[in-house]
Design a protein around this motif. Structure first.
Motif, PDB file in Angstrom:
ATOM      1  N   GLU A 108     -61.723 -26.249 -27.236  1.00 39.11           N
ATOM      2  CA  GLU A 108     -62.295 -27.277 -28.119  1.00 39.11           C
ATOM      3  C   GLU A 108     -61.198 -28.036 -28.859  1.00 39.11           C
ATOM      4  OE1 GLU A 108     -65.509 -28.376 -28.329  1.00 39.11           O
ATOM      5  OE2 GLU A 108     -65.695 -27.090 -26.552  1.00 39.11           O
ATOM      6  N   ALA A 109     -60.223 -27.312 -29.383  1.00 44.61           N
ATOM      7  CA  ALA A 109     -59.100 -27.961 -30.071  1.00 44.61           C
ATOM      8  C   ALA A 109     -58.287 -28.806 -29.087  1.00 44.61           C
ATOM      9  CB  ALA A 109     -58.208 -26.917 -30.737  1.00 44.61           C
ATOM     10  N   GLY A 110     -58.112 -28.298 -27.885  1.00 38.66           N
ATOM     11  CA  GLY A 110     -57.384 -29.032 -26.856  1.00 38.66           C
ATOM     12  C   GLY A 110     -58.081 -30.321 -26.473  1.00 38.66           C
ATOM     13  N   LYS A 111     -59.393 -30.298 -26.394  1.00 38.43           N
ATOM     14  CA  LYS A 111     -60.146 -31.501 -26.040  1.00 38.43           C
ATOM     15  C   LYS A 111     -59.926 -32.598 -27.079  1.00 38.43           C
ATOM     16  CE  LYS A 111     -64.522 -33.365 -24.524  1.00 38.43           C
ATOM     17  NZ  LYS A 111     -63.867 -34.626 -24.363  1.00 38.43           N
TER      18      LYS A 111
ATOM     19  N   ASN B  72     -62.258 -27.703 -14.361  1.00 37.38           N
ATOM     20  CA  ASN B  72     -61.779 -26.619 -13.510  1.00 37.38           C
ATOM     21  C   ASN B  72     -61.091 -25.561 -14.372  1.00 37.38           C
ATOM     22  OD1 ASN B  72     -62.550 -27.524 -10.878  1.00 37.38           O
ATOM     23  ND2 ASN B  72     -60.989 -29.118 -11.070  1.00 37.38           N
ATOM     24  N   PRO B  73     -61.367 -24.294 -14.114  1.00 36.70           N
ATOM     25  CA  PRO B  73     -60.781 -23.220 -14.929  1.00 36.70           C
ATOM     26  C   PRO B  73     -59.249 -23.241 -14.900  1.00 36.70           C
ATOM     27  CG  PRO B  73     -62.452 -22.357 -13.418  1.00 36.70           C
ATOM     28  CD  PRO B  73     -62.228 -23.786 -13.040  1.00 36.70           C
ATOM     29  N   HIS B  74     -58.686 -22.931 -16.066  1.00 37.51           N
ATOM     30  CA  HIS B  74     -57.234 -22.839 -16.177  1.00 37.51           C
ATOM     31  C   HIS B  74     -56.925 -21.997 -17.408  1.00 37.51           C
ATOM     32  CE1 HIS B  74     -53.030 -23.898 -16.780  1.00 37.51           C
ATOM     33  NE2 HIS B  74     -53.040 -24.278 -15.519  1.00 37.51           N
ATOM     34  N   PRO B  75     -55.869 -21.202 -17.379  1.00 39.74           N
ATOM     35  CA  PRO B  75     -55.525 -20.365 -18.537  1.00 39.74           C
ATOM     36  C   PRO B  75     -55.323 -21.152 -19.840  1.00 39.74           C
ATOM     37  CG  PRO B  75     -54.240 -19.688 -16.632  1.00 39.74           C
ATOM     38  CD  PRO B  75     -54.977 -20.940 -16.238  1.00 39.74           C
ATOM     39  N   LEU B  76     -54.885 -22.398 -19.760  1.00 41.39           N
ATOM     40  CA  LEU B  76     -54.649 -23.175 -20.973  1.00 41.39           C
ATOM     41  C   LEU B  76     -55.918 -23.396 -21.784  1.00 41.39           C
ATOM     42  CD1 LEU B  76     -52.126 -25.904 -19.761  1.00 41.39           C
ATOM     43  CD2 LEU B  76     -51.678 -24.004 -21.319  1.00 41.39           C
ATOM     44  N   TRP B  77     -57.048 -23.503 -21.110  1.00 42.84           N
ATOM     45  CA  TRP B  77     -58.305 -23.734 -21.822  1.00 42.84           C
ATOM     46  C   TRP B  77     -59.349 -22.655 -21.543  1.00 42.84           C
ATOM     47  CZ3 TRP B  77     -55.983 -27.670 -18.926  1.00 42.84           C
ATOM     48  CH2 TRP B  77     -56.420 -27.799 -17.618  1.00 42.84           C
TER      49      TRP B  77
ATOM     50  N   LYS C 220     -52.588 -41.527 -16.544  1.00 42.63           N
ATOM     51  CA  LYS C 220     -53.973 -41.100 -16.313  1.00 42.63           C
ATOM     52  C   LYS C 220     -54.183 -39.733 -16.931  1.00 42.63           C
ATOM     53  CE  LYS C 220     -53.012 -39.412 -11.595  1.00 42.63           C
ATOM     54  NZ  LYS C 220     -52.658 -38.073 -11.929  1.00 42.63           N
ATOM     55  N   PRO C 221     -55.425 -39.258 -16.934  1.00 38.15           N
ATOM     56  CA  PRO C 221     -55.652 -37.902 -17.456  1.00 38.15           C
ATOM     57  C   PRO C 221     -54.810 -36.879 -16.699  1.00 38.15           C
ATOM     58  CG  PRO C 221     -57.735 -39.044 -17.108  1.00 38.15           C
ATOM     59  CD  PRO C 221     -56.663 -39.897 -16.492  1.00 38.15           C
ATOM     60  N   GLY C 222     -54.239 -35.944 -17.446  1.00 35.95           N
ATOM     61  CA  GLY C 222     -53.390 -34.935 -16.832  1.00 35.95           C
ATOM     62  C   GLY C 222     -54.016 -33.557 -16.779  1.00 35.95           C
ATOM     63  N   CYS C 223     -55.167 -33.398 -17.432  1.00 39.96           N
ATOM     64  CA  CYS C 223     -55.845 -32.099 -17.458  1.00 39.96           C
ATOM     65  C   CYS C 223     -57.297 -32.282 -17.032  1.00 39.96           C
ATOM     66  CB  CYS C 223     -55.816 -31.496 -18.863  1.00 39.96           C
ATOM     67  SG  CYS C 223     -54.166 -31.105 -19.463  1.00 39.96           S
ATOM     68  N   ASP C 224     -57.720 -31.467 -16.109  1.00 38.42           N
ATOM     69  CA  ASP C 224     -59.110 -31.464 -15.663  1.00 38.42           C
ATOM     70  C   ASP C 224     -59.766 -30.209 -16.214  1.00 38.42           C
ATOM     71  OD1 ASP C 224     -61.537 -31.436 -14.410  1.00 38.42           O
ATOM     72  OD2 ASP C 224     -60.735 -31.486 -12.369  1.00 38.42           O
TER      73      ASP C 224
ATOM     74  N   ASP D   4     -57.298 -37.767 -28.329  1.00 39.70           N
ATOM     75  CA  ASP D   4     -56.330 -38.549 -29.117  1.00 39.70           C
ATOM     76  C   ASP D   4     -55.192 -39.056 -28.235  1.00 39.70           C
ATOM     77  OD1 ASP D   4     -57.810 -38.129 -31.424  1.00 39.70           O
ATOM     78  OD2 ASP D   4     -56.507 -36.518 -32.172  1.00 39.70           O
ATOM     79  N   LEU D   5     -54.719 -38.190 -27.355  1.00 43.92           N
ATOM     80  CA  LEU D   5     -53.639 -38.566 -26.446  1.00 43.92           C
ATOM     81  C   LEU D   5     -54.070 -39.695 -25.517  1.00 43.92           C
ATOM     82  CD1 LEU D   5     -50.797 -38.031 -25.329  1.00 43.92           C
ATOM     83  CD2 LEU D   5     -51.807 -36.288 -23.844  1.00 43.92           C
TER      84      LEU D   5
END
Length: 142
Positions: free
Chosen positions: A73-76, A61-66, A54-58, A81-82
């Motif tokens: 934007e690049a992460g999305k 909700n704020p998080h340092p990764l995004w 399932k999706p592993g990133c929400d 793709d994942l």
């Protein structure tokens, strides 16, 4: 002289999962606003003997990764793709929630284009109106 027909990647994956006795793989799709319902479905399907992805990133909700807009934007793009790769890997798809946005709609179209069965916890959310019954995670269907 005839040559043996090579298997497609999909056929090789199906053969490998069968030979390795890998249980059914289910991918959960849906808006990340339904992360708790996804976790509930994950638990029920895992208990029933499925491998659940399932999706592993929400990203709602704020998080340092995004936290950085450009990185987000690049992460999305990477996450989209994942998730398509997860759909390719799965035997079938479960769409969780009573709302289907553009991203989930695209995932449904993609899954169906691959011949994957798509189940819904809320069949009225099916953008194509094909889901006839509510998927009961306590009564596994495949």
């Amino acid at each position: 002289m005839s040559y043996p027909q090579l298997l497609t990647p999909e056929e090789m994956l199906a053969t490998a999962t069968e030979r390795l006795h890998i249980p059914e793989i289910v991918v959960i799709c849906g808006s990340t606003r339904f992360m708790q319902q996804m976790a509930d479905a994950d638990r029920e399907l895992t208990w029933a003997g499925c491998i659940v992805i399932k999706p592993g990133c929400d990203m709602k909700n704020p998080h340092p990764l995004w936290a950085d807009h450009d990185q987000a934007e690049a992460g999305k793009v990477r996450l989209d793709d994942l998730h398509r790769a997860k759909i390719r890997l799965a035997h079938w798809v479960l769409v969780v929630g009573d709302y289907v946005g553009d991203s989930t709609k695209a995932e449904i179209v993609y899954a169906r284009s691959l011949g994957k069965t798509v189940h819904f916890t809320h069949p009225k959310a099916d953008p194509d109106g094909l889901a006839a019954v509510t998927f009961d995670i306590t009564r596994q269907e495949s």
